[in-house]
Design a protein around this motif. Sequence first.
Motif, PDB file in Angstrom:
ATOM      1  N   SER B 277      -4.525   0.401  45.586  1.00  0.00           N
ATOM      2  CA  SER B 277      -5.453  -0.729  45.771  1.00  0.00           C
ATOM      3  C   SER B 277      -6.307  -0.839  44.518  1.00  0.00           C
ATOM      4  CB  SER B 277      -6.437  -0.458  46.916  1.00  0.00           C
ATOM      5  OG  SER B 277      -5.788  -0.469  48.135  1.00  0.00           O
ATOM      6  N   LEU B 278      -6.560  -2.038  44.085  1.00  0.00           N
ATOM      7  CA  LEU B 278      -7.494  -2.238  42.964  1.00  0.00           C
ATOM      8  C   LEU B 278      -8.785  -2.922  43.410  1.00  0.00           C
ATOM      9  CD1 LEU B 278      -5.183  -3.372  40.019  1.00  0.00           C
ATOM     10  CD2 LEU B 278      -6.008  -1.082  40.552  1.00  0.00           C
ATOM     11  N   GLN B 279      -8.721  -3.579  44.556  1.00  0.00           N
ATOM     12  CA  GLN B 279      -9.904  -4.303  45.041  1.00  0.00           C
ATOM     13  C   GLN B 279     -10.514  -5.131  43.903  1.00  0.00           C
ATOM     14  OE1 GLN B 279     -12.137  -2.775  48.494  1.00  0.00           O
ATOM     15  NE2 GLN B 279     -13.585  -2.090  46.986  1.00  0.00           N
ATOM     16  N   PRO B 280      -9.723  -6.037  43.327  1.00  0.00           N
ATOM     17  CA  PRO B 280     -10.200  -6.750  42.127  1.00  0.00           C
ATOM     18  C   PRO B 280     -11.424  -7.619  42.406  1.00  0.00           C
ATOM     19  CG  PRO B 280      -7.845  -7.064  42.451  1.00  0.00           C
ATOM     20  CD  PRO B 280      -8.374  -6.465  43.710  1.00  0.00           C
ATOM     21  N   GLN B 281     -12.191  -7.819  41.359  1.00  0.00           N
ATOM     22  CA  GLN B 281     -13.411  -8.609  41.464  1.00  0.00           C
ATOM     23  C   GLN B 281     -13.391  -9.686  40.378  1.00  0.00           C
ATOM     24  OE1 GLN B 281     -16.954  -6.118  42.247  1.00  0.00           O
ATOM     25  NE2 GLN B 281     -15.721  -4.360  41.717  1.00  0.00           N
ATOM     26  N   LEU B 282     -13.887 -10.852  40.751  1.00  0.00           N
ATOM     27  CA  LEU B 282     -13.950 -11.958  39.798  1.00  0.00           C
ATOM     28  C   LEU B 282     -15.387 -12.129  39.309  1.00  0.00           C
ATOM     29  CD1 LEU B 282     -12.638 -14.555  38.498  1.00  0.00           C
ATOM     30  CD2 LEU B 282     -13.440 -15.775  40.538  1.00  0.00           C
ATOM     31  N   ASP B 363      -8.253  -5.678  48.953  1.00  0.00           N
ATOM     32  CA  ASP B 363      -6.816  -6.019  48.907  1.00  0.00           C
ATOM     33  C   ASP B 363      -5.997  -5.067  49.764  1.00  0.00           C
ATOM     34  OD1 ASP B 363      -7.320  -3.778  47.380  1.00  0.00           O
ATOM     35  OD2 ASP B 363      -6.006  -4.342  45.728  1.00  0.00           O
ATOM     36  N   ALA B 364      -4.758  -5.441  49.995  1.00  0.00           N
ATOM     37  CA  ALA B 364      -3.814  -4.527  50.627  1.00  0.00           C
ATOM     38  C   ALA B 364      -3.269  -3.624  49.514  1.00  0.00           C
ATOM     39  CB  ALA B 364      -2.687  -5.309  51.263  1.00  0.00           C
ATOM     40  N   PRO B 365      -2.938  -2.367  49.833  1.00  0.00           N
ATOM     41  CA  PRO B 365      -2.499  -1.453  48.757  1.00  0.00           C
ATOM     42  C   PRO B 365      -1.082  -1.758  48.293  1.00  0.00           C
ATOM     43  CG  PRO B 365      -2.537  -0.326  50.877  1.00  0.00           C
ATOM     44  CD  PRO B 365      -3.016  -1.712  51.134  1.00  0.00           C
ATOM     45  N   SER B 366      -0.964  -2.636  47.301  1.00  0.00           N
ATOM     46  CA  SER B 366       0.363  -3.123  46.924  1.00  0.00           C
ATOM     47  C   SER B 366       0.779  -2.708  45.511  1.00  0.00           C
ATOM     48  CB  SER B 366       0.363  -4.646  47.004  1.00  0.00           C
ATOM     49  OG  SER B 366      -0.639  -5.148  46.127  1.00  0.00           O
ATOM     50  N   HIS B 448     -12.618   0.092  41.489  1.00  0.00           N
ATOM     51  CA  HIS B 448     -12.377   0.913  42.678  1.00  0.00           C
ATOM     52  C   HIS B 448     -10.898   1.213  42.858  1.00  0.00           C
ATOM     53  CE1 HIS B 448     -16.111  -1.551  43.767  1.00  0.00           C
ATOM     54  NE2 HIS B 448     -16.538  -0.339  43.466  1.00  0.00           N
ATOM     55  N   VAL B 449     -10.240   1.645  41.807  1.00  0.00           N
ATOM     56  CA  VAL B 449      -8.816   1.960  41.957  1.00  0.00           C
ATOM     57  C   VAL B 449      -8.664   3.143  42.912  1.00  0.00           C
ATOM     58  CG1 VAL B 449      -8.889   3.239  39.760  1.00  0.00           C
ATOM     59  CG2 VAL B 449      -6.688   2.604  40.729  1.00  0.00           C
ATOM     60  N   GLN B 450      -7.747   2.995  43.862  1.00  0.00           N
ATOM     61  CA  GLN B 450      -7.589   3.985  44.936  1.00  0.00           C
ATOM     62  C   GLN B 450      -6.130   4.036  45.368  1.00  0.00           C
ATOM     63  OE1 GLN B 450     -10.612   3.010  48.245  1.00  0.00           O
ATOM     64  NE2 GLN B 450     -10.688   1.235  46.916  1.00  0.00           N
ATOM     65  N   GLY B 451      -5.762   5.145  45.971  1.00  0.00           N
ATOM     66  CA  GLY B 451      -4.579   5.128  46.830  1.00  0.00           C
ATOM     67  C   GLY B 451      -3.254   5.630  46.302  1.00  0.00           C
ATOM     68  N   SER B 452      -3.169   6.200  45.148  1.00  0.00           N
ATOM     69  CA  SER B 452      -1.878   6.577  44.574  1.00  0.00           C
ATOM     70  C   SER B 452      -1.327   7.893  45.124  1.00  0.00           C
ATOM     71  CB  SER B 452      -2.049   6.705  43.064  1.00  0.00           C
ATOM     72  OG  SER B 452      -3.128   7.598  42.812  1.00  0.00           O
ATOM     73  N   CYS B 453      -2.154   8.651  45.828  1.00  0.00           N
ATOM     74  CA  CYS B 453      -1.689   9.905  46.469  1.00  0.00           C
ATOM     75  C   CYS B 453      -2.152   9.863  47.927  1.00  0.00           C
ATOM     76  CB  CYS B 453      -2.281  11.144  45.798  1.00  0.00           C
ATOM     77  SG  CYS B 453      -1.918  11.322  44.063  1.00  0.00           S
ATOM     78  N   ARG B 454      -1.708   8.875  48.605  1.00  0.00           N
ATOM     79  CA  ARG B 454      -2.164   8.559  49.957  1.00  0.00           C
ATOM     80  C   ARG B 454      -2.133   9.778  50.890  1.00  0.00           C
ATOM     81  NH1 ARG B 454       0.887   3.643  53.027  1.00  0.00           N
ATOM     82  NH2 ARG B 454      -0.908   2.372  52.464  1.00  0.00           N
ATOM     83  N   SER B 489     -13.910   1.432  50.999  1.00  0.00           N
ATOM     84  CA  SER B 489     -15.210   0.769  51.089  1.00  0.00           C
ATOM     85  C   SER B 489     -15.297  -0.231  49.953  1.00  0.00           C
ATOM     86  CB  SER B 489     -16.321   1.824  50.935  1.00  0.00           C
ATOM     87  OG  SER B 489     -17.581   1.213  50.809  1.00  0.00           O
ATOM     88  N   THR B 490     -16.267  -1.113  50.029  1.00  0.00           N
ATOM     89  CA  THR B 490     -16.485  -2.018  48.903  1.00  0.00           C
ATOM     90  C   THR B 490     -17.012  -1.243  47.694  1.00  0.00           C
ATOM     91  OG1 THR B 490     -18.599  -2.478  49.940  1.00  0.00           O
ATOM     92  CG2 THR B 490     -16.867  -4.122  50.214  1.00  0.00           C
ATOM     93  N   HIS B 491     -17.461  -0.005  47.918  1.00  0.00           N
ATOM     94  CA  HIS B 491     -17.938   0.860  46.827  1.00  0.00           C
ATOM     95  C   HIS B 491     -17.492   2.272  47.181  1.00  0.00           C
ATOM     96  CE1 HIS B 491     -20.258  -2.346  45.035  1.00  0.00           C
ATOM     97  NE2 HIS B 491     -20.447  -2.733  46.272  1.00  0.00           N
ATOM     98  N   THR B 492     -16.818   2.926  46.267  1.00  0.00           N
ATOM     99  CA  THR B 492     -16.026   4.086  46.684  1.00  0.00           C
ATOM    100  C   THR B 492     -16.630   5.455  46.355  1.00  0.00           C
ATOM    101  OG1 THR B 492     -14.721   3.410  44.758  1.00  0.00           O
ATOM    102  CG2 THR B 492     -13.729   3.113  46.921  1.00  0.00           C
TER     103      THR B 492
END
Lengths: 180, 512
Positions: B277-282, B363-366, B448-454, B489-492
């Motif tokens: 997940s990157l949870q991108p922000q604009l 985002d969804a973890p894609s 907030h990059v997350q999730g590569s070792c779920r 979370s919105t902040h990790t």
Amino acid sequence: MQLPEVTRRSFLRGTLRGAGAVALVPMLAVGCAPERTAAAPRDLRVLGVAEWSLLDTIADTFVPRGGAFALGARDLDLATRIDAYLANERPEIVRGVRGALLLVEWASPLASGRLGRFSALDVDARIACIDALRTSRSATLREVFAGLKTLCLFLFYAADESWTALGYDGPLVGRRVVSP
Amino acid sequence: MIAQGAALRAPVARRTHTLVVGSGAGGAVVAHALATAGVETVVVEEGGHFLGRDMTQRDDEMLPALYRSAGQQLTRDGLVNVLQGSCYGGSTVINAADCEPTPAPVYEHWRLHHGLALDPGEIAASQARVFAMLGVRPIEAEQVNRNNALPMDGARSLGWRTGTFLHNREGCIGSGYCMIGCAYDAKKGAHLNYLPRAVEAGADVYTDVRIERIVPRSGGGFLASGFVVERGPLTPRLPFEVQAERIVLAAGAVHSPAILDASGLARDLPALGRNVSLQPQLPVAALFPDSVDVVAWRGIPQSTYCSEFDANTREHGLGGFRFEPLSVGVAQLASNLGGFGADHKALMAQLRHAAMALLLVPDAPSGHLAWTRGERGFTASIDYTPTPEWAQRLRQGLRVVADAYFEAGAREVRPASDVFEPLCGRRDLARADSFPIRSGVTRLISAHVQGSCRMGTDPRGSVVDLEHQVHGVPGLYVVDASVFPTSASTHTMIPVMTFADRAARRMLARGV
Ligand SMILES: Cc1cc2nc3c(=O)[nH]c(=O)nc-3n(C[C@H](O)[C@H](O)[C@H](O)COP(=O)(O)OP(=O)(O)OC[C@H]3O[C@@H](n4cnc5c(N)ncnc54)[C@H](O)[C@@H]3O)c2cc1C
Ligand code: SF4
């Protein structure tokens, strides 16, 4: 928040490999007539004189003198500052920037419906060339625009000299600040 | 002891019980818990050692010093700028100090869909310890600057829910430079609490050291190897080796899996580097009339949020979107504003009247990761394509942010794009529906990059078990933002630290 995407790595992937521009890099030295060689500093760390000259012209297009405030890229010798910045960058990033310069020189005039080299055009035509990169359908050319824009603007506005025009009073360290 | 790389003159070969790789939110908390419990602990950190006295408040100096790739890490197509700290204390040194625990629906989602049967009491106790160590407290009303107040006034006037963050600052003078390191040590990152206390308890910390590979030893335990690196270019200077009974990878969501991959463990871990997940922000800027002096660069950079459009459910975890004002340095900001040449200069000349915010869209973890290893360490290839559903939420969010700014009196709203014409009033709001999301024209950021070792129970779909131990490799753990099955979370920071506290206590409780 956006931090500097200076010399984006995507230059190397889609941009330069795709366009074969890296292979053309040596041409830059012979292909670009150095227009302002006299102004090029002697102690360039990364760029050749022709590359510096082209970058100087590009920087002047991104941050020209005059307009809302007087200071422009050339007043700060931005091309030389970028050269110094690149000295600490990974070699592949430097190659990426070289390729991007090349694309501006040769591809941006075509993208804006002109013939010839970017560095040989007048100011208005150069603006049109850079604008053609911005709106190009090619992701490669848009990336070149975004990368060079970031490189020029980040280093221009990181310089103390630019701050007065913005009303930014600069870092507080070393100044007396009153804790609330 | 804290040994900085430059002080090391000969190759290092050490033994310890536990080696912690990475000194950020995850690593610092684990190191502290283990060291204070008497476990012999070594921490290695690839980045340099910086404290308040080293922070110059200059973008061009601090970004290269404190950030991974000087803040230039991008997704493969260049669409998202993936920000990570790389220094003693990791991203806690350069973050915005917002303290937002994992919301209850996310835990529910993880339990229902990822088999994470976590004990709420245990989680609450870990979080309470983290809050106490960081000194988490509410941001006071008088600490909210104009950049943060204006759009929230607009949002409230439209009837939307807003809030003020909890934070981990003490003695803040509102200089505005949190994201390039606090020169006053007022932002209490892990470099000012967990790490020094771990050292007091006997942990040894090496900065400017990169671990690249881990090999299980025949007699038990591991050999971790890497280099003392040159600060800046990160080129190898000296070999560095540690023999350890236990290894805790806490190198962040991009690099912990890189080390596992380089150690030949990917074959048995099909989920390694996936589900990112990157949870991108604009970034969005708003120009106010000349009579409104915003001066966004001074004051706490981020103190408020509009949570009206949060849509967190047990079905999908975090959802909806929220917007949060944030200011950054003028150099960073310049490259975010659209255009170039005389037009761009005209915009910059109005900077005092500009407000800025981030539109955060979970985002969804894609995404997925791959790496190459060179002289300067790992280079990650981050493959990430936003889904159409995500893009639709982003556009909806843009409309909302712009509406709040117009309500607050803005005359122009400019999302970070080089082709999108500014929104010049409510009559333009419908144009947000066609906001282009393409590389080279749109600038998104991820903090907030997350999730590569779920984390999960099935080795085919996850990398670590509920104890954070890598499936099939006893003694090897991952304790950082990599383990979240979906965005926590919105902040990790608080979620990572809470998990890390729990992980360390579980290691201790099991006597390992
Ligand atoms: C700009 C920014 C703003 C943020 N703002 C907030 C906020 O306001 N609130 C919030 O809750 N969260 C925020 N976050 C997110 C939060 O800080 C992170 O999610 C959290 O710190 C991640 O913890 P971690 O342990 O996974 O990694 P990190 O804290 O990033 O630490 C990983 C460390 O490992 C080191 N490392 C990597 N590879 C190696 C190696 N091979 N050998 C040795 N060391 C290595 C890195 O150099 C780094 O220091 C922000 C993040 C960023 C980037
Ligand atoms: S705003 Fe406060 S916490 Fe942030 S850098 Fe300034 S003094 Fe430090």
